[in-house]
Design an enzyme around this catalytic site. Structure first.
Site, PDB file in Angstrom:
ATOM      1  N   GLY A 116      -2.904  59.512 -28.031  1.00  0.00           N
ATOM      2  CA  GLY A 116      -3.831  58.424 -27.702  1.00  0.00           C
ATOM      3  C   GLY A 116      -3.194  57.116 -27.293  1.00  0.00           C
ATOM      4  CB  SER A 166      -2.816  52.272 -27.244  1.00  0.00           C
ATOM      5  OG  SER A 166      -3.159  52.503 -25.903  1.00  0.00           O
ATOM      6  CB  VAL A 218      -8.647  66.656 -26.671  1.00  0.00           C
ATOM      7  CG1 VAL A 218      -7.378  66.086 -27.274  1.00  0.00           C
ATOM      8  CG2 VAL A 218      -9.637  65.551 -26.308  1.00  0.00           C
ATOM      9  CB  ILE A 235      -8.367  61.031 -28.651  1.00  0.00           C
ATOM     10  CG1 ILE A 235      -6.871  61.099 -28.315  1.00  0.00           C
ATOM     11  CG2 ILE A 235      -9.220  61.666 -27.562  1.00  0.00           C
ATOM     12  CD1 ILE A 235      -6.339  62.505 -28.182  1.00  0.00           C
ATOM     13  CE1 TYR A 255     -17.806  51.801 -30.261  1.00  0.00           C
ATOM     14  CE2 TYR A 255     -18.778  52.958 -32.113  1.00  0.00           C
ATOM     15  CZ  TYR A 255     -17.684  52.657 -31.321  1.00  0.00           C
ATOM     16  OH  TYR A 255     -16.462  53.228 -31.609  1.00  0.00           O
ATOM     17  CE  LYS A 257     -14.663  55.995 -32.676  1.00  0.00           C
ATOM     18  NZ  LYS A 257     -13.430  56.759 -32.381  1.00  0.00           N
ATOM     19  CE  LYS A 290      -9.741  40.113 -24.630  1.00  0.00           C
ATOM     20  NZ  LYS A 290      -9.078  38.904 -24.157  1.00  0.00           N
TER      21      LYS A 290
END
Ligand code: NAD
Length: 270
Positions: free
Chosen positions: A17, A23, A69, A96, A159, A166, A196
């Site tokens: 990821g 990241s 993936v 990811i 979201y 999630k 960010k």
């Protein structure tokens, strides 16, 4: 007095990821490396390879593998390659997630079936697939870490389907922790405050979310790569040897507050 060696000395693992130097996975990689870990990376496609290669080199790694993936064959190949080169591994970071950015704005109710399924596949199922492949290589136990967000638990504007994903990811962490516990493999989630990154840039009005968290979290700031890296190190190392099935917040305390801070200005735009 006994001398204590580096926390991750002799530990080897995979980080999935990293897209660039912002990241979350990169923040965790840096901390693991600073404490003595050897790290292999996956990248998604040749465009990202160009970004991940120099970052990996900075922490002494030339072990990079392509992996999407959604392609189970590419995932299997990653773990075959790890087995051939290292034999065993001690940790995996799964950082990811993906959803169509057209659906990370507006109403959740308008989510399409195709994007719902793709979001769940990439952002949720992949953790189970990774665990299936990683477990046989963790012969002396291990630690698997994924990344979540508060939108799993409470409604966050824009979201949308990612919040639903999630929530499923956090439930997967608990079921995987139970399945893997007897092999001394721990599975946890780190729930990071907004940061960010490339993935976050796809979320509608993200600057507003960032500003709101900065003004209203107990620490009155947003989290940094050092914050998530340090907590990642804790969860992946022996410091957290008794912790599994957990969702650990690293969000400057934002999830604990119930209302706008008294000193926070009313913001309608940022
Ligand atoms: P990022 O863009 O740096 O990382 C996302 C990664 O997902 C990229 O490396 C991308 O290549 C990878 N990815 C997407 N689809 C993939 C696929 N099909 N196969 C393989 N890899 C794929 O952004 P980030 O914010 O560091 O995201 C890492 C994790 O952290 C995600 O799970 C994200 O939801 C989570 N998270 C982010 C924030 C935030 O505010 N940035 C907050 C909490 C949790």
């Amino acid at each position: 007095m006994t001398k204590v060696g580096p926390l991750m000395a002799g530990k080897k693992g995979l980080i999935m990821g990293v897209a660039n130097n912002r990241s979350i996975a990169w923040g965790i990689a840096r901390q693991l490396h600073a404490h003595g870990a050897q790290i292999a990376f996956t990248y998604q496609g040749d465009v990202l390879k160009k970004r991940v290669e120099p970052l990996a080199a900075k922490i002494g790694s030339d072990f990079l593998m392509a992996c999407d993936v959604t392609d189970m064959a590419s995932l299997a190949k990653v773990f075959d390659t790890l087995k051939a080169r290292w034999g065993t591994i001690d940790f995996v970071v799964h950082a990811i997630a993906h959803s169509d950015k057209e659906e990370l704005k507006g109403r959740y109710v308008d989510t399409t079936r195709d994007n719902f399924l793709a979001t769940m596949d990439i952002s949720v199922y992949s953790l189970s697939a990774v665990t299936q492949h990683a477990a046989p290589l963790m012969r002396e136990g291990g630690s698997i870490l994924t990344l979540s967000y508060y939108g799993a638990e409470k409604v966050i504007p824009h979201y949308n389907v990612m919040g639903v994903a999630k929530a499923a990811l956090e439930a997967s962490v608990r079921y995987l922790a139970e399945d893997m516990g007897r092999e001394n493999i721990r599975v946890n989630a780190l729930s990071a405050g907004p940061m960010k990154t490339l993935a976050a840039s796809g979320i509608g009005d993200f600057r507003y979310i960032l500003k709101w968290n900065e003004l209203n979290s107990p620490l009155r700031r947003n989290v940094t790569l050092e914050d998530v890296g340090g907590a990642g190190l804790y969860l992946l190392s022996s410091l957290a040897s008794g912790v599994t099935g957990e969702v650990h917040y690293v969000d400057c305390g934002y999830n604990t507050v119930g209302m706008k801070a008294v000193d926070a200005p009313d913001i309608s735009t940022v």
